[in-house]
Design a protein around this motif. Structure first.
Motif, PDB file in Angstrom:
ATOM      1  N   GLN A 376      62.767  48.742 -32.503  1.00 18.75           N
ATOM      2  CA  GLN A 376      62.997  50.189 -32.451  1.00 18.75           C
ATOM      3  C   GLN A 376      63.846  50.530 -31.227  1.00 18.75           C
ATOM      4  O   GLN A 376      63.558  50.105 -30.116  1.00 18.75           O
ATOM      5  CB  GLN A 376      61.661  50.943 -32.367  1.00 18.75           C
ATOM      6  N   PHE A 377      64.903  51.303 -31.430  1.00 15.43           N
ATOM      7  CA  PHE A 377      65.795  51.691 -30.341  1.00 15.43           C
ATOM      8  C   PHE A 377      65.214  52.895 -29.599  1.00 15.43           C
ATOM      9  O   PHE A 377      65.075  53.973 -30.167  1.00 15.43           O
ATOM     10  CB  PHE A 377      67.186  52.040 -30.877  1.00 15.43           C
ATOM     11  N   LEU A 378      64.891  52.689 -28.315  1.00 11.56           N
ATOM     12  CA  LEU A 378      64.372  53.773 -27.489  1.00 11.56           C
ATOM     13  C   LEU A 378      65.463  54.407 -26.639  1.00 11.56           C
ATOM     14  O   LEU A 378      65.326  55.541 -26.189  1.00 11.56           O
ATOM     15  CB  LEU A 378      63.253  53.247 -26.580  1.00 11.56           C
ATOM     16  N   LYS A 379      66.555  53.656 -26.403  1.00 13.55           N
ATOM     17  CA  LYS A 379      67.685  54.203 -25.656  1.00 13.55           C
ATOM     18  C   LYS A 379      68.928  53.374 -25.936  1.00 13.55           C
ATOM     19  O   LYS A 379      68.854  52.144 -26.010  1.00 13.55           O
ATOM     20  CB  LYS A 379      67.409  54.200 -24.142  1.00 13.55           C
ATOM     21  N   THR A 380      70.060  54.043 -26.111  1.00 15.02           N
ATOM     22  CA  THR A 380      71.351  53.364 -26.236  1.00 15.02           C
ATOM     23  C   THR A 380      72.412  54.211 -25.562  1.00 15.02           C
ATOM     24  O   THR A 380      72.423  55.438 -25.715  1.00 15.02           O
ATOM     25  CB  THR A 380      71.760  53.144 -27.710  1.00 15.02           C
ATOM     26  N   ARG A 381      73.290  53.559 -24.805  1.00 20.57           N
ATOM     27  CA  ARG A 381      74.395  54.288 -24.181  1.00 20.57           C
ATOM     28  C   ARG A 381      75.688  54.102 -24.964  1.00 20.57           C
ATOM     29  O   ARG A 381      76.637  54.840 -24.765  1.00 20.57           O
ATOM     30  CB  ARG A 381      74.602  53.787 -22.745  1.00 20.57           C
ATOM     31  N   THR A 382      75.739  53.107 -25.824  1.00 20.09           N
ATOM     32  CA  THR A 382      76.976  52.822 -26.547  1.00 20.09           C
ATOM     33  C   THR A 382      77.000  53.437 -27.934  1.00 20.09           C
ATOM     34  O   THR A 382      78.008  53.348 -28.623  1.00 20.09           O
ATOM     35  CB  THR A 382      77.169  51.297 -26.682  1.00 20.09           C
ATOM     36  N   SER A 383      75.891  54.047 -28.365  1.00 21.94           N
ATOM     37  CA  SER A 383      75.852  54.551 -29.742  1.00 21.94           C
ATOM     38  C   SER A 383      74.847  55.680 -29.856  1.00 21.94           C
ATOM     39  O   SER A 383      74.224  56.093 -28.879  1.00 21.94           O
ATOM     40  CB  SER A 383      75.461  53.419 -30.700  1.00 21.94           C
ATOM     41  N   SER A 384      74.677  56.144 -31.083  1.00 25.07           N
ATOM     42  CA  SER A 384      73.694  57.187 -31.383  1.00 25.07           C
ATOM     43  C   SER A 384      72.492  56.585 -32.107  1.00 25.07           C
ATOM     44  O   SER A 384      71.913  57.201 -32.990  1.00 25.07           O
ATOM     45  CB  SER A 384      74.335  58.271 -32.256  1.00 25.07           C
ATOM     46  N   GLY A 385      72.130  55.369 -31.717  1.00 22.94           N
ATOM     47  CA  GLY A 385      71.097  54.639 -32.448  1.00 22.94           C
ATOM     48  C   GLY A 385      69.674  54.921 -32.038  1.00 22.94           C
ATOM     49  O   GLY A 385      68.747  54.299 -32.557  1.00 22.94           O
TER      50      GLY A 385
END
Length: 464
Positions: A376-385
């Protein structure tokens, strides 16, 4: 004529060189006769935003400088010489100051000044010119600034991969697979021919290597020692196919960031290779450089560690993956809600603020039976995931991870719609019990009970 005087003459003849060198220039870095010149140049430029003329310098300091007409031609030489000169003088001053600190027993005040002096440098790069060659900029970003994880679904969600110089970490409870995730990231990079260093603060080097052996040789942990020759052959062949370097290094828990940074410099110096990926297993066991930070204050400690590590990765131009524990609420949150949040990560949000990518891992008996782990993605700086949940395939024997198959994905995304028969039966029973409970709690008025008794008495009388 002294070398310092030549440097100063070129410096006042080239405004571009002065603009770059000004942040590191200090009068005390020069001989006594030149200190007044440097001080006047700095003061005049700071007040009037322009270099003083040679006649002004002579009038104020009594020193005569000659104008150099080829200042621009020798720009790189001038900057190199000024940088080296200032660094040398700053280091000498820091060492002299350190002897005073040693005399009074203030050892903690020694390291940082000397380190700053040794790392003193000029900022020659003025930054990215946004309007110049945008297509080339984007192509270069795809080529070097983003590194794929090796899992297509994860990389798609990250719009290509993780950032160069960034700090990416995976969070999970004990036993879920943090270390195996990191080893899989390392193996995927090696398959692309990258140079990887795996720093472990938990397991010794041989134990981490044995886990890697499982994936490389396609064997379970119990089979490794029974098939040493086959494992050795598999490892050697994988190394030849990869072409990359792979080092595993153990540091004891509570090792400071500066020690890890020094090791990375030493590794590249002695191997004469540039390493692409740094794996740190794991962040929670690393200590910040500042010894004043209370190690029992996890929030502050992890904040400093994350910021310092990200600085090291940026300076060294590494891609980095590390890991962190989930707190007690992580297990409860997944059981009750089927998901994690940033609040579930041990130590709080301080390291999340610094991180570029944060992925939580979870599993249970049902997922393991399907050969899956939940990401599960909790944070991404390169996308809106952020918020996206993906199934990751995992071999329960070798712990090799991969993209989930289509069959596994179909099961994963539809699992909530297909309750097992026993669960459906329990739901029906629970529903019936609830209905009976509601029925039994219905209130009946006294007049209604009396009316019911009269009706029953009337029926009984008529039948007789």
């Amino acid at each position: 004529m002294s070398k310092e005087r030549v440097l100063l003459e070129y410096l006042v003849s080239c405004p571009e060189a002065f603009a770059i060198a000004k942040p590191v220039l200090q009068p005390e870095y020069f001989e006594m006769e030149n200190q007044q010149v440097v001080r006047f140049i700095l003061d005049h430029a700071s007040k009037y935003k322009i270099l003083p003329g040679l006649d002004m310098i002579k009038a104020e300091t009594g020193q005569t400088l000659e104008k150099k007409t080829d200042g621009k031609i020798r720009l790189e030489w001038l900057l190199d010489e000024l940088e080296q000169h200032c660094r040398q003088q700053a280091t000498i001053a820091a060492i002299m100051k350190a002897t005073e600190e040693i005399t009074i027993g203030n050892y903690s005040a020694i390291v940082d000044p000397i380190k700053e002096a040794v790392l003193l440098s000029l900022h020659r790069d003025l930054g990215l010119r946004y309007f110049e060659s945008p297509a080339e900029r984007l192509l270069n970003m795809n080529d070097g600034d983003l590194a794929p994880t090796g899992f297509k679904d994860i990389d798609d969600a990250l719009f290509g991969g993780t950032l160069l110089g960034g700090l990416n970490f995976v969070a999970a409870n004990s036993g879920v697979g943090k270390s195996f995730w990191l080893l899989n990231i390392a193996m995927n990079a090696l398959e692309r021919g990258k140079n990887v260093v795996y720093i472990t603060l938990e397991l010794f080097e041989n134990f981490s290597a044995k886990r890697m052996d499982q994936m490389v040789s396609d064997m379970g942990a119990k089979e490794i020692m029974q098939n040493i020759d086959k494992v050795g052959e598999s490892v050697v062949n994988f190394g030849k196919r990869s072409g990359g370097e792979f080092y595993l290094k153990y540091f004891k828990p509570q090792t400071r960031v500066s020690v890890i940074e020094a090791y990375l410099h030493e590794l590249e110096l002695r191997t004469e290779k540039k390493f692409d990926l740094v794996i740190l297993d794991y962040l929670d066991l690393i200590m910040p450089n500042d010894q004043r930070v209370n190690i029992n204050d996890t929030f502050t400690k992890d904040k400093f560690v994350a910021e310092e590590l990200r600085g090291v990765m940026g300076d060294g131009e590494y891609h980095c993956w590390t890991a962190s524990q989930l707190g007690r609420e992580g297990i409860k949150s997944f059981k009750e809600h089927g998901e994690h949040s940033q609040a579930d990560i041990a130590g709080g949000i301080s390291k999340i603020n610094t991180a570029d990518t944060v992925i939580s891992l979870a599993t249970n008996n049902t997922l393991e039976e399907q050969g899956l782990i939940r990401a599960q993605f909790l944070k991404t700086r390169t996308s809106s995931g952020v918020g996206k949940v993906l199934p990751i395939g995992v071999d329960i024997v070798t712990r090799r991870m991969s993209d989930a198959s289509q069959v596994q994905k179909d099961w994963f995304y539809n699992k909530d719609k297909r309750k097992p028969r026993q669960n459906r039966r329990n739901d029906i029973i629970s529903s019936r019990r609830a209905d009976k409970t509601i029925e039994s709690t219905k209130t009946v008025s006294a007049s209604d009970r009396l009316k019911d008794l009269r009706e029953r008495f009337k029926n009984e009388t008529s039948t007789t």
